[in-house]
Design a protein around this motif. Structure first.
Motif, PDB file in Angstrom:
ATOM      1  N   PHE A   1       0.955  -1.101  -0.078  1.00 22.72           N
ATOM      2  CA  PHE A   1      -0.155   0.015   0.018  1.00 22.72           C
ATOM      3  C   PHE A   1       0.750   1.401   0.048  1.00 22.72           C
ATOM      4  N   ILE A   2       2.131   1.253   0.709  1.00 26.98           N
ATOM      5  CA  ILE A   2       2.823   2.541   0.954  1.00 26.98           C
ATOM      6  C   ILE A   2       3.787   2.663  -0.458  1.00 26.98           C
ATOM      7  N   SER A   3       3.903   1.474  -1.199  1.00 22.56           N
ATOM      8  CA  SER A   3       5.052   1.640  -2.251  1.00 22.56           C
ATOM      9  C   SER A   3       4.250   2.161  -3.541  1.00 22.56           C
ATOM     10  N   LYS A   4       3.261   0.940  -3.827  1.00 22.90           N
ATOM     11  CA  LYS A   4       2.617   1.070  -5.019  1.00 22.90           C
ATOM     12  C   LYS A   4       1.690   2.354  -5.409  1.00 22.90           C
ATOM     13  N   SER A   5       1.185   3.043  -4.194  1.00 22.30           N
ATOM     14  CA  SER A   5       0.438   4.044  -4.529  1.00 22.30           C
ATOM     15  C   SER A   5       1.546   5.534  -4.725  1.00 22.30           C
ATOM     16  N   MET A   6       2.575   5.494  -4.570  1.00 23.83           N
ATOM     17  CA  MET A   6       3.404   6.435  -5.091  1.00 23.83           C
ATOM     18  C   MET A   6       3.592   6.356  -6.480  1.00 23.83           C
ATOM     19  N   ILE A   7       3.465   5.103  -7.042  1.00 21.74           N
ATOM     20  CA  ILE A   7       3.719   5.402  -8.405  1.00 21.74           C
ATOM     21  C   ILE A   7       2.313   5.856  -9.089  1.00 21.74           C
ATOM     22  N   SER A   8       1.163   5.472  -8.620  1.00 23.29           N
ATOM     23  CA  SER A   8       0.214   6.016  -8.874  1.00 23.29           C
ATOM     24  C   SER A   8       0.076   7.474  -8.873  1.00 23.29           C
ATOM     25  N   GLN A   9       0.533   7.973  -7.596  1.00 26.60           N
ATOM     26  CA  GLN A   9       0.297   9.486  -7.498  1.00 26.60           C
ATOM     27  C   GLN A   9       1.339   9.891  -8.326  1.00 26.60           C
TER      28      GLN A   9
END
Lengths: 568, 90
Positions: free
Chosen positions: A363-371
């Motif tokens: 949750f804390i890593s993948k969402s940075m790519i989406s962001q």
């Protein structure tokens, strides 16, 4: 040169080479201890080039540190230790050695400051990983390892050609960003494109992504755990350094993301499901590299870190099942939660983490790519990544645990795996949750300062809706996902079926053409010889014996003709 | 009656799990009343968007996989019954 002047990768590499000379206790110490020594060594590597040497006319940089290389080095050593712990109870010695050489070589790539050093470690990785595959000891693993090696040697040739062109065009061997050179034209661009192709092959990018799900699942239970971590993530590292911001990577990454999902949905073998899922996850990272902003690159690096942990955890869980039951196919498994609750729980934690559930590391890593996509207003990319996140839950998050540990009861009642395997699983499961609960731990070692807060009410609610309803879709569509005893054709069909057919056809064509030409030539030769024989053979005119009188008569006639011609 | 099956495999528990599952699904949507979810691009602003998006895209992926399966699925001994694979062992 400064304080600690030794390439950290060589510690594991040499450790792997001397391992067979120790008894089982010594091996245990080496397998578990050397990764920690390496971890200590690589955190001592200063920024910038620190170990250099001269090779012919080039100054090669054996060690060059920065935040990114220390991040990847850290996770690689953690992985080597946990993978070693998982492997100790079941793996053959040759696998333990090969795994250490393989891990050491990939750490060598991470700290390589120039293209020559990078290439040497790159090829050592191919050798080490092939040996890991090989040590499964089955005929299918041997054949898969030969296909795997062929593809990676091809990739090595492409990379070598690219490096040669690059060095010829620029005169430089240091490894840095090549994104701008892709559109430069001339030999420099050709070099950059070939290097990119060589890197992408190891990342599992299309069209040659099939090597990964073809080969990895044939490895031993512990072998695949090791294999899942290094090759693809080393490729992610070199892509971050060399090709950040290359738009093509966004589209290749998205292709990989959906390729992984769709093929995993079709698959019946639990370890092949997880192999396709590696391509899927690396696709997220490649997309982030293509977006190329500080946020998305941080995201890709963080995702590589968390992915290595939860994918290894998932494969440990699957490996434990394979080790205890000898079965890999979903259609043979089911109901294992009854006797393997710990393995199932660890598998479920890995499944939640890969699906990016809140409070897990994904949750804390993948969402940075989406962001990163959101910040650049890449609407399509953002929605594709959101759909892909839902798809990850579908193919890996639910499908793997459901068909292995739940669904119909297969009647199998295996016990939990040996202690080493259990401890390795529990450590990685704990890491998945710790990183998810306390993201700051990972964020502070990322390459760039992190200006991102993953836990907002909006983000958590949106993500939960997305994931839970994809779960609903799974159960609603379960009848469509009945397991069948099938495999799915991929691009490797080209070299496993089409190639041999074409080669055989070409071979028989050459054979028959050769025969026709040979026959034609022989008959021509034979006719010529007959001709010669007619005039000069034993019975021919030229071969008859003449009497002296006839000879004199001929000479007189010749002289007479000569006189006539002289006075005419 | 004494049921020796694992609790997960008893029908009454399976019914209970379904009920809980639907409860959690509903809760995840209703949570939007407490934590406001803004869309990022305007058209994704409406209530429960992510739930619908997750469900529909997953359905689409499963159906696409099913269709592709018609083309690419082969018996799992496909590569084994072929002389291409007849090489020596290690």
């Amino acid at each position: 040169m400064s304080g600690f002047a030794f390439p950290p990768g060589l510690i594991l590499l040499f450790g792997g080479l001397v391992l067979p000379f120790f008894d089982s206790n010594g091996r245990r110490i080496i397998v578990l201890g050397l990764p920690l020594v390496t971890l200590w060594a690589l955190w001592g590597v200063p920024d910038g080039p620190s170990v250099t040497a001269r090779l012919l006319e080039y100054e090669i940089v054996l060690v060059e540190g920065d935040r990114l290389s220390r991040l990847f080095g850290t996770i690689f050593t953690l992985m080597a230790a946990a993978g070693g712990l998982f492997a100790l109870s079941s793996a053959r010695t040759v696998e333990l050695c090969a795994s250490m050489v393989y891990a050491g070589a990939s750490i060598g790539v991470i700290f390589a400051g120039d293209l020559i050093t990078l290439f040497v470690f790159w090829e050592l990785m191919a050798v080490g990983s092939t040996l890991v595959l090989w040590s499964a000891g089955t005929v299918t693993a041997y054949r898969a390892s030969m296909r795997y090696l062929s593809i990676h040697l091809l990739g090595g040739v492409v990379l070598m050609a690219g490096i040669a062109a690059w060095v010829a065009a620029t005169g430089e061997i240091q490894f840095g960003s090549m994104t701008g050179a892709l559109s430069a034209g001339g030999l420099k661009a050709a070099g950059a494109w070939l290097i990119l192709a060589g890197f992408l092959l190891n990342a599992g990018a299309p069209p040659l992504s099939a090597w990964l799900p073809d080969a990895y699942p044939e490895a031993s239970p512990s072998g695949m755990v090791t294999l899942s971590a290094f090759t693809t993530k080393t490729a992610v590292y070199v892509l971050i350094v060399g090709f950040a911001g290359t738009e093509l990577l966004i589209w290749l990454g998205l292709y990989m993301v959906f390729y992984g999902i769709v093929y995993a949905l079709l698959e019946n073998d639990m370890r092949r499901i997880l192999a396709y899922s590696i391509v899927n996850q690396v696709g997220f990272m490649v997309t982030g590299i293509g977006i190329g902003t500080v946020m998305s690159l941080n995201g890709s690096a963080a995702h590589a870190f968390t992915h290595i942990i939860y994918k290894a955890l998932l494969l440990m869980s699957a490996g434990a099942v394979l080790h205890m039951t000898g079965r890999r196919k979903c259609s043979d498994l089911g109901g294992l939660i009854q006797t393997m609750p710990l393995t199932a729980t660890c598998g479920i934690v890995g499944a939640l983490a890969i699906s990016s559930f809140p409070l897990t590391s994904g949750f804390i890593s993948k969402s940075m790519i989406s962001q990163g996509a959101l910040d650049q207003h890449l609407t399509f990319v953002w929605f594709a990544l959101a759909a892909a996140s839902a798809g990850v839950f579908l193919h890996a998050g639910i499908k793997f645990p459901w068909f292995v540990f739940f669904q119909k009861d297969s009647g199998l009642r295996p016990a939990e795996p040996p202690m080493g395997m259990r401890v390795a699983m529990v450590i990685f499961a704990a890491l998945c949750i710790i990183l998810g609960v306390a993201p700051g731990m990972l964020y502070q070692i990322l390459p760039a300062p992190v200006d991102y807060v993953p836990y907002t009410g909006e983000h958590v609610v949106a993500q939960l809706q997305l994931l839970l309803f994809s779960g609903l879709a799974f159960f609603a569509l379960l009848p469509l996902m009945k397991r069948t005893l099938t495999i799915s054709l991929d691009w490797d069909w080209c070299y496993r079926r089409l190639g041999p057919v074409l080669a055989r056809a070409l071979g028989s064509f050459i054979l028959s053409a050769d025969r026709i030409f040979r026959d034609a030539f022989l008959s021509l030769l034979r006719r010529g010889l007959e001709e010669v024989r007619a005039y000069y053979g034993p019975d021919s005119i030229a071969a008859q014996t003449w009497t002296t009188a006839a000879m004199v008569l001929c000479a007189v006639i010749a002289l007479g003709l000569y006189l006539i011609l002289l006075y005419a | 009656m004494n049921d020796h099956r694992h609790w997960l495999y008893r029908p009454e528990n399976i019914r209970r799990l379904w009920r809980w599952g639907f409860g959690i699904l509903a809760a995840s949507v209703l949570a939007q009343l407490v934590f406001e979810v803004y869309g990022h691009f305007g058209f994704d602003d409406w209530f429960g968007f992510n739930a619908v998006y997750g469900f529909l895209t997953c359905t689409a992926m499963v159906l696409f996989a099913k269709l592709l399966g018609v083309l690419v699925k082969r018996d799992d001994s496909y590569y084994q019954d072929n002389s291409e694979e007849s090489g020596g062992g290690p």
